[in-house]
Enzyme design. Structure first.
Site, PDB file in Angstrom:
ATOM      1  CG  ASP A   1     -27.535  37.108  10.584  1.00 27.07           C
ATOM      2  OD1 ASP A   1     -28.483  36.500  11.117  1.00 27.07           O
ATOM      3  OD2 ASP A   1     -26.509  36.537  10.204  1.00 27.07           O
TER       4      ASP A   1
ATOM      5  CG  ASN B   1     -18.570  32.181   3.046  1.00 24.60           C
ATOM      6  OD1 ASN B   1     -18.972  31.960   4.193  1.00 24.60           O
ATOM      7  ND2 ASN B   1     -18.984  33.220   2.356  1.00 24.60           N
TER       8      ASN B   1
ATOM      9  CG  HIS C   1     -20.828  33.636   6.483  1.00 23.63           C
ATOM     10  ND1 HIS C   1     -21.532  33.729   5.304  1.00 23.63           N
ATOM     11  CD2 HIS C   1     -21.609  32.844   7.283  1.00 23.63           C
ATOM     12  CE1 HIS C   1     -22.650  33.060   5.396  1.00 23.63           C
ATOM     13  NE2 HIS C   1     -22.731  32.508   6.589  1.00 23.63           N
TER      14      HIS C   1
ATOM     15  CD  GLU D   1     -20.710  36.607   3.255  1.00 25.87           C
ATOM     16  OE1 GLU D   1     -19.992  35.640   3.604  1.00 25.87           O
ATOM     17  OE2 GLU D   1     -21.863  36.454   2.802  1.00 25.87           O
TER      18      GLU D   1
HETATM   19  C1  F6R Z   1     -27.543  33.041  10.580  1.00 24.70           C
HETATM   20  C2  F6R Z   1     -26.126  33.290  10.465  1.00 24.70           C
HETATM   21  C3  F6R Z   1     -25.273  32.569   9.478  1.00 24.70           C
HETATM   22  C4  F6R Z   1     -25.447  31.056   9.553  1.00 24.70           C
HETATM   23  C5  F6R Z   1     -24.558  30.373   8.522  1.00 24.70           C
HETATM   24  C6  F6R Z   1     -24.788  28.872   8.496  1.00 24.70           C
HETATM   25  O1  F6R Z   1     -28.129  33.870  11.558  1.00 24.70           O
HETATM   26  O2  F6R Z   1     -25.652  34.127  11.146  1.00 24.70           O
HETATM   27  O3  F6R Z   1     -23.926  32.886   9.711  1.00 24.70           O
HETATM   28  O4  F6R Z   1     -25.121  30.608  10.836  1.00 24.70           O
HETATM   29  O5  F6R Z   1     -24.797  30.899   7.255  1.00 24.70           O
HETATM   30  O6  F6R Z   1     -26.090  28.623   8.042  1.00 24.70           O
HETATM   31  P1  F6R Z   1     -26.731  27.158   8.138  1.00 24.70           P
HETATM   32  O7  F6R Z   1     -26.862  26.852   9.590  1.00 24.70           O
HETATM   33  O8  F6R Z   1     -28.059  27.278   7.454  1.00 24.70           O
HETATM   34  O9  F6R Z   1     -25.770  26.246   7.453  1.00 24.70           O
END
Ligand code: F6R
Length: 235
Positions: A67, A129, A131, A136
């Protein structure tokens, strides 16, 4: 899904980086699916160490990130910048080997991945959450790469990287759930007690759109690595 619980983040980083290093050794033209965020940083650090120590070549690799933010005011917070800092620059992976989902014609990203033979190994984190990437809650399971509105909880979680919550972008472009499910093998890492609810929902055995990560129940080759904090509701 195989679930592995480790005492420390370091143990997780060691095992996951070993899987990536082994793949790169066996298949120098491997296609890697990469995540950003805090979770994979220790794994990337170990991977850099292992690749350098073993003298593995990286010039045949192709990478696809999950992303990227849309309309970002702070270039240093871009996911490309993150990857340059933690993996691409330390390893000497060239820009032309790396890909991020584009704002224009996002679905073309899925075609590009397929043109490269598909993702051999995809690393994922999970949002508090539930995702994965920026899919989401209630993202359709058949979604390809697309532009999303970030959930308030995601913006709040990620505000730690920005001067204020208002500076966090409201949109991102993300691989879709269908794109992620096409990866040949997936490793999801969750660390810290703030992930325990999402992990519990993901591992409930039922794929439900309210927890996008639960779609992984339908993938034939997923390993989930948890530390004790993230596994807190599983006992
Ligand atoms: C990032 C991504 C997100 C993160 C998720 C957890 O490329 O795809 O889904 O993996 O938001 O983020 P952290 O690791 O910062 O808790």
């Amino acid at each position: 899904m195989q679930v592995i619980i480790k005492k420390t983040i370091e143990e997780i980083a060691n095992e996951v980086s070993e899987k990536f290093a082994t793949l790169i050794e066996k298949k120098p033209k491997a296609v890697l699916g990469l995540a950003t965020g805090s979770t994979p940083i220790p794994t990337y650090q170990k991977l850099v160490e292992k690749i350098k120590k073993r003298g593995l070549r990286v010039d045949g690799l192709t990478t696809f990130n999950l992303d990227e933010y849309v309309n970002l005011k702070f270039p240093k917070e871009s996911y490309r910048h993150f990857m340059e800092e933690h993996l691409f620059h330390p390893l000497g992976i060239k820009r032309e080997q790396t890909h991020f989902p584009p704002e224009v014609n996002p679905e073309g990203y899925d075609e590009l991945i397929q043109k490269h033979g598909g993702i051999d190994l995809q690393i994922l984190g999970i949002g508090s959450n539930g995702h994965i990437a920026f899919n989401e809650a209630n993202t359709p399971f058949d979604a390809k790469t697309h532009i999303v509105d970030l959930a308030p909880s995601t913006r709040s979680d990620n505000s730690r990287f920005f001067p204020s919550l208002d500076d966090v972008p409201t949109q991102a472009v993300t691989m879709g759930l269908a794109t992620i499910m096409e990866a040949k093998e997936i490793i999801l890492i969750a660390t810290g007690a703030n992930k325990m609810k999402a992990v519990k929902a993901m591992l409930s055995g039922v794929a439900t759109p309210s927890c996008p990560a639960s779609i992984l129940n339908h993938h034939p080759n997923v390993t989930v690595y948890l530390d004790e904090g993230a596994a807190g509701l599983l006992y």
